[in-house]
Design an enzyme around this catalytic site. Structure first.
Site, PDB file in Angstrom:
ATOM      1  N   GLU A  26       0.829  -1.208   0.000  1.00  0.00           N
ATOM      2  CA  GLU A  26       0.000   0.000   0.000  1.00  0.00           C
ATOM      3  C   GLU A  26       0.860   1.252   0.000  1.00  0.00           C
ATOM      4  OE1 GLU A  26      -2.724  -0.777   3.386  1.00  0.00           O
ATOM      5  OE2 GLU A  26      -4.255  -1.035   1.843  1.00  0.00           O
TER       6      GLU A  26
ATOM      7  N   ASP B 245      -3.005  -7.383  18.602  1.00  0.00           N
ATOM      8  CA  ASP B 245      -1.730  -7.881  18.088  1.00  0.00           C
ATOM      9  C   ASP B 245      -0.928  -8.642  19.139  1.00  0.00           C
ATOM     10  OD1 ASP B 245      -2.392  -6.637  15.759  1.00  0.00           O
ATOM     11  OD2 ASP B 245      -0.647  -5.322  15.662  1.00  0.00           O
TER      12      ASP B 245
END
Lengths: 426, 426
Positions: free
Chosen positions: B167, B297
């Site tokens: 990206e 995470d």
């Protein structure tokens, strides 16, 4: 064509470059930031009212369609005026004509500690720093068990009742009584104090007296403690001392009590007035250095009445244009003409929906003045997108009584920054 | 009611707090920033595509109507797990139930210099820092007479061909070939290089292979040098070294090649996997510390297939909700239930109007995928105003092929900051 170098992308420098570009002339514009800042709205950044990005515009974007204007991001270090070379921390720039428009810096009148411990509102980064500091004071106050510390953290002092001080006091009072009171329901809403100190006996010196009285009344109504005849004698990290009044415990002192010309003038050995502005000929040229022009806050031009110009954007724009026009005249072998100032009046906001405006002999206060202020500022904001974005910020602020920008960003005070620069750690 | 403390206002922590608030429970949310960051768009901040303010939302604003949620801006320093107290740089927080959701940090796989000299994209401030650095490289290149220095300044290297690397490479290529090429007409448009290095033999590991091939093709078409099987052996301040390939001279190396759990887990003495994630029970509880939950995470939960979860926002949201629901169950005297992950797929943008999307067994690429990406991201952005503001940024970017945010702000690299903090000087 002559080589023109312009120092400063503020109002004076920007409009000088535009004037030169419109005439098809070339010029190099130097600034240490890569953007122009719309300084009249900086106080709103510091009050979390508009986003920093919305009052700044990239210099290269402004001149993208003007190929004659070259932009150099660099800090001016000095000059060899005889050889006509400007030195920067980047390239050295040779010029035939030089326009100095670096602006002004705060003037602390020798008050001990003021320079070291006051927040300032002269640059975009300072506005962000002050916004972050105020929001951090609230975060710290929310977890402090000691009432004394909490009081100190929630006392905000502004020194100087000129337009900047008045505008910021109003915006700050509305921030702490509105959005922050809602964000911090556990803090006593009345605990936050905004104190505006003015050394003379009225706000807005230079404006008609009735406007100063209106501003004081209006600020008091929205919760600002306005103290006239207040002489600050000392500023230290946790408070200020006043002549004949008790000490004020605070960690937030904002300086808006006067400026002086940027020290660049003195560094270049140009003749300066006691307030650091360059003494110029009526044509805005430096005596004996006719290839050097000065415009904006640094320019010591005086009107026929012997009074210096107010340090406002319209004056800077007019001087920038006039200096550029004279540079064009010189390049064509013509004689430069004296600068003439057209007084367009002055205005200051005093909180949501209220302002004071002076136009010639007219003095307007209240909502009509505020609508006029709104119209003029939207009109002048550089760039379509920014205009729209500021409108969005304002719509949120005025209609929803909320503030868009309550981020503490960057988070750490500069003093605590790691030296690593690139690294993040945890 | 039990006292719940949540560490981290990311996706996991935020949705946990929302779940608790919706059930009428109280909780204290701790974060070192006073805002939530919409991390999936951080790469767009670093590519000057959206404003930092537009992907962040003040934590207190989110919970303003949820009086049960208390926010504390503080950095966690440690904990006494036996006494059930969390220590911060602010107040100490006693808890009955603790949810840890501090996120992840980069994992450098022991490559010398990577930690010290790579830019990272894990925090909002890092995105701003990288944006400022890239714009400054262009400003410096514009005034550099030496071709070699210019080449080094205009070479941008991204390590890691996962979603973030893909990206960012796409967004950066469009920035340097579009708006910056227009802003710097004197620089050779082809001079700027964006290099994407991936150690394996395909981009987007974990996605269907054809999507990785599509991404590589598409990135190459917009000017990105995609190098597969590229093993970085060293990073230093002015370049990187590769196994079996010539050295690349660059001042800009972005790390997106893997993360590990936040070191807080180790600091608290919790059992961690080799990649720093906390080993948890199926209920997201820490074995032997059933009052401590982990989400996001940092959570080492593994699916029935034995594979860890992808580190994406939907997984964090689901875990945050599940942990909060289990805390509510414990408070009611019920038994916590195992977490079940619902795979909603994955998506990544590959430049303007192109994306890759995996949903179950579906693999979509190109404009339809991009429209889906746009829809999902606008839907998820927290807060009405931010949604609108990001839309404005995107409209400008996609329709006018321009970037809104090309400000180098703050101007100075952190390493050069003065130590004074408050002072401005000149």
């Amino acid at each position: 064509m002559s080589r023109v170098v312009i120092v400063g992308a503020g109002f004076a420098g920007l409009w000088a470059a535009r004037t030169l570009a419109a005439a098809g002339a070339d010029a190099t514009l130097v600034d240490r930031n890569n953007y122009h800042t719309f300084l009249p709205l900086l106080y709103q950044v510091a009050a979390a009212e508009v986003e920093p990005e919305h009052i700044a515009y990239p210099a290269r974007g402004i001149f993208r369609r003007r190929r004659g204007i070259r932009f150099v991001m660099a800090e001016v270090r000095g000059a060899d005026l005889d050889r006509r070379v400007l030195f920067t921390d980047g390239p050295a720039l040779a010029y035939d004509h030089l326009l100095l428009a670096p602006g002004s810096v705060p003037r602390f009148h020798g008050i001990p500690g003021a320079d070291a411990h006051c927040f300032q509102l002269k640059e975009l980064e300072q506005g962000i720093e002050l916004r972050n500091h105020i929001l951090t004071c609230f975060e710290r106050a929310a977890v402090t068990p000691e009432a004394k510390t909490r009081t100190r953290l929630l006392t905000f002092v502004i020194i100087g009742g000129g337009p900047t001080g008045v505008e910021y006091a109003g915006a700050l009072a509305e921030l702490v009584r509105g959005p922050l009171a809602k964000d911090f329901p556990d803090l006593d809403p009345g605990a936050a104090r905004v104190v505006l100190l003015e050394a003379t006996d009225g706000l807005l010196p230079g404006y008609p007296e009735k406007l100063g009285r209106y501003a004081a009344r209006r600020l008091r109504r929205i919760g600002v403690e306005v103290r006239l005849g207040a002489a600050v004698t000392r500023v230290d990290p946790d408070g200020i001392e006043l002549a004949g009044a008790p000490r004020l415990a605070t960690e937030t002192v904002v300086w808006s009590a006067g400026v002086r010309g940027h020290p660049l003038a003195g560094a270049l050995g140009l003749p300066v007035t006691p307030d650091g502005r360059v003494e110029v000929l009526p044509t805005l040229q430096v005596p004996g250095r006719l290839e050097v022009f000065v415009a904006g806050d640094l320019c010591g031009w005086k009107g026929p009445d012997g009074r210096p110009l107010p340090l406002v954007a319209p004056a800077a724009v007019q001087q920038g244009r006039a200096a550029a026009a004279n540079i064009l005249r010189l390049a064509r072998g013509e004689t430069p003409v004296p600068f003439r100032y057209r007084d367009k009046g002055a205005m200051a906001v005093v909180g949501r929906g209220a302002a004071v405006v002076r136009i010639g002999r007219w003095a307007i206060a209240g909502l009509p003045a505020w609508l006029l202020w709104l119209f003029v500022h939207i009109l002048y904001l550089v760039g379509f997108r920014n205009r729209l974005a500021v409108l969005l910020d304002w719509t949120q602020d005025y209609l929803f009584l909320d503030r868009a920008v309550r981020l503490i960003l960057p988070r750490r005070p500069q003093a605590e920054k790691r030296s690593g620069g690139r690294r993040s750690g945890t």
